[in-house]
Design an enzyme around this catalytic site. Structure first.
Site, short mmCIF file in Angstrom:
data_model
loop_
_atom_site.label_atom_id
_atom_site.label_comp_id
_atom_site.label_asym_id
_atom_site.label_seq_id
_atom_site.Cartn_x
_atom_site.Cartn_y
_atom_site.Cartn_z
N SER A 5 0.98 -1.18 0.02
CA SER A 5 -0.06 0.02 -0.14
C SER A 5 0.82 1.22 0.20
O SER A 5 1.89 1.21 0.70
CB SER A 5 -0.83 0.08 1.15
OG SER A 5 -0.33 0.17 2.39
N CYS A 6 0.41 2.26 -0.89
CA CYS A 6 0.83 3.61 -0.79
C CYS A 6 2.49 3.79 -1.45
O CYS A 6 3.32 2.85 -1.08
CB CYS A 6 0.82 4.11 0.65
SG CYS A 6 -0.93 3.97 1.28
N ASP A 7 2.70 4.96 -1.94
CA ASP A 7 3.77 5.61 -2.26
C ASP A 7 3.65 6.96 -2.07
O ASP A 7 2.82 7.75 -2.33
CB ASP A 7 4.24 5.28 -3.47
CG ASP A 7 4.28 3.89 -3.92
OD1 ASP A 7 5.43 3.15 -3.83
OD2 ASP A 7 3.53 3.21 -4.43
#
Length: 415
Positions: A5-7
């Site tokens: 998840s997520c950057d």
């Protein structure tokens, strides 16, 4: 649950065009989770007041700053956001050798919002986060449902002048002051350049047998299972984000950051059971007399969404069409046992976008027409905001309803 998840990204001059910092984040969450865009004005509180976060109550401070947040609609904190002083924060889920605590405490997303509400610079926000981490810890389910999804957190914190990476393992942490460009993803990435750290970070690592006290201390190598020598060259999202930033170094603009967040080949624009459910890009001019501009989508998949601008001014109009319905004490998150049901949290823009996305899937002709209208609207807003940032002139009355009007225009573009 698979760790994905997520950057989050940041670029500082001279990596950017103009005297400005560019910040960006994709929030990758369960594909059916609604992300809302909400605004909370600055506020003052009486001594002794308590603050109810997602799971626990903590002591409230005397004054909080105005904030704009992109957050999963079921919780108190946020995945990303900004405050009236130009501080921006994005967080990431990280895992390592230190066990994750299922016991309810502050979520990383709660810490993020608390940092924005209580600090007027990036480093002060770092101080807020680590102080609260020491007092209250981090823990609890990070997903709305009976499936347990827990993690430690890393944060990228930026303001008009500087940026910091803060990475945690339980209550222990290390922080790196950013130079040039930087990204964080789902792995610990602070290595030997440690500018601040928990006072017992190294002592604890020695007590666990993770570090012999002789080798150069490398936080990511000691506290996780990552081969730090290969982090920037391997095929994961962190290394791909690193390469995209460095490819554009010296020429990074707000549009560059939006394109990085839209990149599906790299996995940064995630698809599947976990997908990009919200995105944010901010322009932080180093001249303090010029306004910061924060762009949010409030809808899934940035390649099929519009980045809409928000500027902090007096009397900001409430963001009603990107705010999800509330359920008060009857919310299944608040009832014990938690998460026994899942209410419909879709806000008006989400519903309209959902219909438009279905059309884009079903009809190439209509889908192309909608996408062209969306890109045209976004380009107009970006050009308009660039002129505001370049010259510093701002119509306060228009800025107060800027985001709200952009949402209205987006809904109209769907036909």
């Amino acid at each position: 649950m698979e760790p994905c998840s997520c950057d989050t990204f940041v670029a500082l001059p001279p990596a950017t065009v103009g005297s400005r910092i560019i910040f960006g984040k994709n929030s990758d969450r369960p594909c059916d989770e609604v992300q809302e865009i909400v605004y909370f004005p600055a506020a003052t509180y009486d001594p002794g007041e308590e603050l109810e976060c997602t799971y626990i109550k903590i002591k409230q401070v005397e004054k909080t700053h105005a904030v704009v947040l992109s957050r999963p609609a079921w919780l108190w904190g946020a995945e990303m956001g900004a405050n009236e002083h130009g501080v921006c924060i994005g967080n990431e889920a990280v895992w390592g050798r230190e066990e994750v605590d299922d016991e309810e405490a502050l979520l990383g997303m709660d810490l993020l919002r608390l940092g924005l509400e209580r600090a007027d610079t990036a480093e002060k926000a770092l101080d807020v986060l680590v102080d609260l981490l020491e007092k209250h810890g981090q823990g609890g389910n990070c997903m709305e449902g009976n499936v347990s999804f827990t993690y430690h957190n890393s944060f990228l914190i930026a303001d008009r002048n500087e940026a910091w990476v803060l990475e945690t393992a339980g209550k222990y942490w290390a922080a790196e002051k950013v130079e040039g460009v930087r990204n964080i993803s789902n792995n610990l990435s602070v290595t030997t350049k440690i500018d601040r750290e928990h006072p017992k970070l190294r002592e604890y690592a020695k007590s666990r047998g993770w570090w012999d006290g002789q080798k150069e201390f490398n936080f990511a190598a000691v506290y996780s299972y990552v081969n730090t020598a290969r982090m920037t060259s391997s095929g994961d999202r962190y290394s791909r984000g690193y390469k995209l930033l460095h490819k554009n170094e010296g020429n990074i603009t707000v549009q560059t950051m939006m394109e990085i967040l839209r990149n599906k080949e790299s996995g940064i624009n995630m698809e599947g059971g976990f997908m990009t459910t919200g995105s944010m890009v901010s322009i932080l001019p180093q001249n303090p007399t010029f306004p910061c501009v924060h762009f949010f989508t409030g809808t899934p998949d940035p390649s099929r969404s519009i980045f809409k601008p928000f500027i902090f001014v007096e009397k900001v109009k409430q963001l009603v069409k990107t705010s999800s319905p509330t359920f008060g004490p009857d919310d299944p998150v608040k009832k014990i046992p938690r998460f026994q049901s899942k209410p419909d949290r879709r806000h008006e823009l989400y519903k309209k976008h959902e219909v438009a996305a279905a059309i884009m899937e079903a009809s190439q002709e209509r889908g192309t027409r909608i996408q062209e209208q969306m890109r045209k609207l976004e380009k107009e807003k970006v050009v308009e905001m660039e002129s505001v940032v370049d010259c510093g002139y701002l119509d306060i009355s228009q800025a107060a309803q800027l985001f709200l009007q952009c949402v209205e225009e987006e809904i109209k573009s769907y036909g």
